[in-house]
Design an enzyme around this catalytic site. Sequence first.
Site, PDB file in Angstrom:
ATOM      1  N   ASN A   1      63.634 -29.429  55.931  1.00 14.12           N
ATOM      2  CA  ASN A   1      62.216 -29.651  55.646  1.00 14.12           C
ATOM      3  C   ASN A   1      62.154 -30.457  54.363  1.00 14.12           C
ATOM      4  OD1 ASN A   1      59.436 -29.582  55.342  1.00 14.12           O
ATOM      5  ND2 ASN A   1      59.500 -27.656  54.190  1.00 14.12           N
TER       6      ASN A   1
ATOM      7  N   GLU B   1      31.625 -38.001  50.096  1.00  9.13           N
ATOM      8  CA  GLU B   1      32.606 -37.018  50.590  1.00  9.13           C
ATOM      9  C   GLU B   1      32.234 -35.607  50.154  1.00  9.13           C
ATOM     10  OE1 GLU B   1      34.724 -36.715  52.686  1.00  9.13           O
ATOM     11  OE2 GLU B   1      35.954 -35.014  52.088  1.00  9.13           O
TER      12      GLU B   1
ATOM     13  N   GLU C   1      29.455 -29.318  55.726  1.00  5.48           N
ATOM     14  CA  GLU C   1      30.208 -28.951  56.942  1.00  5.48           C
ATOM     15  C   GLU C   1      30.796 -27.543  56.871  1.00  5.48           C
ATOM     16  OE1 GLU C   1      33.824 -31.028  58.035  1.00  5.48           O
ATOM     17  OE2 GLU C   1      34.196 -31.602  55.967  1.00  5.48           O
TER      18      GLU C   1
ATOM     19  N   LYS D   1      38.674 -30.123  64.622  1.00  2.00           N
ATOM     20  CA  LYS D   1      39.554 -30.787  63.663  1.00  2.00           C
ATOM     21  C   LYS D   1      39.726 -32.260  64.019  1.00  2.00           C
ATOM     22  CE  LYS D   1      42.197 -31.283  60.156  1.00  2.00           C
ATOM     23  NZ  LYS D   1      41.521 -31.446  58.852  1.00  2.00           N
TER      24      LYS D   1
HETATM   25  C1  AGP Z   1      36.152 -34.015  57.448  1.00  2.00           C
HETATM   26  O1  AGP Z   1      36.245 -32.846  56.677  1.00  2.00           O
HETATM   27  C2  AGP Z   1      35.881 -33.734  58.906  1.00  2.00           C
HETATM   28  N1  AGP Z   1      36.867 -32.863  59.445  1.00  2.00           N
HETATM   29  C3  AGP Z   1      35.675 -35.011  59.720  1.00  2.00           C
HETATM   30  O2  AGP Z   1      34.680 -35.777  59.104  1.00  2.00           O
HETATM   31  C4  AGP Z   1      36.921 -35.914  59.887  1.00  2.00           C
HETATM   32  O3  AGP Z   1      37.233 -36.521  58.664  1.00  2.00           O
HETATM   33  C5  AGP Z   1      36.592 -36.994  60.922  1.00  2.00           C
HETATM   34  O4  AGP Z   1      36.352 -36.359  62.173  1.00  2.00           O
HETATM   35  C6  AGP Z   1      37.716 -38.026  61.083  1.00  2.00           C
HETATM   36  O5  AGP Z   1      38.866 -37.389  61.544  1.00  2.00           O
HETATM   37  P1  AGP Z   1      40.245 -38.209  61.506  1.00  2.00           P
HETATM   38  O6  AGP Z   1      40.555 -38.484  60.078  1.00  2.00           O
HETATM   39  O7  AGP Z   1      41.249 -37.303  62.166  1.00  2.00           O
HETATM   40  O8  AGP Z   1      40.037 -39.485  62.285  1.00  2.00           O
END
Ligand code: AGP
Length: 613
Positions: A104, A486, A493, A608
Amino acid sequence: MCGIVGYIGNEEAVPVLINGLRKLEYRGYDSAGIAVLGGQGLLVRKSKGVLKVLEEKIGEESASGSLSGSMGIGHTRWATHGEPSDSNSHPHTDVAGKIAVVHNGIIENHAKLKAWLEDHGVGFRSETDTEVIAHLIDFHYNGDLLQAVLEALKRLEGSYALGIICESDPDRIIAVRKESPLVIGAGKGENLIASDVPALLEYTRDVYYLEDREVAVLYRDRVEFYNGEGQSAAKELSHVDWDASAAEKGGYEHFMLKEIHEQPKALTDTLRARIKTYAAKSINLEEIGFDASWAKAGRVVICACGTAWHAGTIGKYAFEHFARIPTDAEIASEYRYRNPIHDPADIFIIISQSGETADTLAAMRMARKAGARIIAITNVVGSTLAREADLVMYTWAGPEIAVASTKAFTTQLMCVYLIALQFGLLRGTITETELNGYIGALEQLAGHAAAILADKENIQRFASRQFNKSKVFFMGRLFDYAVSLESALKLKEISYTHSEAFAAGELKHGPIALVDTSTLVVAICTQSALFDKMDSNIKEVKARGAATLVITYEDVACFDKTADEIFRIPRTCDPLTPILSVIPCQLYAYYCAVQRGLDPDKPRNLAKSVTVE
Ligand code: AGP
């Protein structure tokens, strides 16, 4: 970040290894493998895919007892070098298959070592950095595995946690640690190694935490410790009180808080292999195949979604500041339907933590069809984005489990700064001396981030007073405006608070109508030339009853009389502050969510990775 396990005792090793790897899948899950040493000699079984794929692959063998042995090592991978595949999975072995290694970390000088080994007749079977370790140990092996390992270690640069077994040395496992975590589990008549405590708890709560450059030799009835020079060392036994769930989060209550705290290491890992320090410091983007001609482009277009788009917005300011090149930061879902104007000479930078976001991939395919050159910045080796882009620069942040992106964001910024600075040097808009200074500042950011995290209780206390605010505004100018975007997203969120960001100069063009005594305004103030403008904006919102928090440098006093609260960050050069100023905002969002009784790791309605439109 990968997961390592090892077992030596009197039980069958395979079930122990598989069970341990299952507890470590949060550390990496694109491939898995084990090596077992028993009557049939050293057997290695490994495969691309989640652990279940490996379990199915070895199921019959294991059930029939033909994959038997009472010692072994195992690995669940988060790829950094070489995309997920059977051959790139760990364990890796020497040519004869008699020495097996799980790793790792990142071996920074692997290319040089691989060339040297190939010159000495070694044939490689993978694209990984790890494989060089197995061949090096074999090269130095003269019947004493420990000595061979110590010799090999002298030639390795980078970070590593290693588990090593050897067919002709069947009564011990060797474990080594340098920067990547490794824990030794002390059992009765058995001993174990693991990257993290969760893999050990079923067998023992008595552990030794390996320190940097320490070597452990595990026998069935004892564990011996040595320092990097091979001198014997004594170690204290610790007792683990965590339950399994807390252990998976490294003792933090949530993955999000753990990942916020992983940022100093993620920043170090993302930066270190891309900086050359000889007489002067320089940026080394050879690994992504960067070509000086790219810097001659007429325009840079950065395209992404969500947090990644915020990183792209900071990228816009960074490219225009350092390289004086016109740069657009585009929201992918807008860009793909806007019938945008493309120029084949454009450089297209796609940012995506997952590398699977539908809108982002669609925008990239559009740009590619128009002939643009595509650089991807992503956290997932082998992701769709990584496979389709012309060049890939990885954020070596390790798996990001929490839905809210934190360490992926700050490591995306690190990558953006490195490319923008390299563009600046190649376009002559920054001198080598200036670049040297900026690189020095980048190198300090991990330490500064750690200092901010050490002060997190101040943010926690502030959040305990403000978490019920119904309206929260973030404002700033230039780089601080992008960080405000951000910060507002983080808060909304995971705490479901209505929060929004605006350029502070826009205050009087509308947002100030919303400001009243129920409002909290967070002013991010790190762009030194605009402090007086920000001070005026803060006074304007205070006059309308807002509570105010200012985030600024530790040596700035001009807001002391204006702000209700000030959270201070270490000074760095203004364009690089987003990597630091976002951390208090990440913490604020986290603590507000916890105060509201919410689960920051799994916010409602969110995923995610948004792999559908
Ligand atoms: C950010 O905290 C969110 N989870 C969401 O805005 C995320 O950044 C967005 O869906 C883009 O995801 P990615 O970077 O995997 O493309």
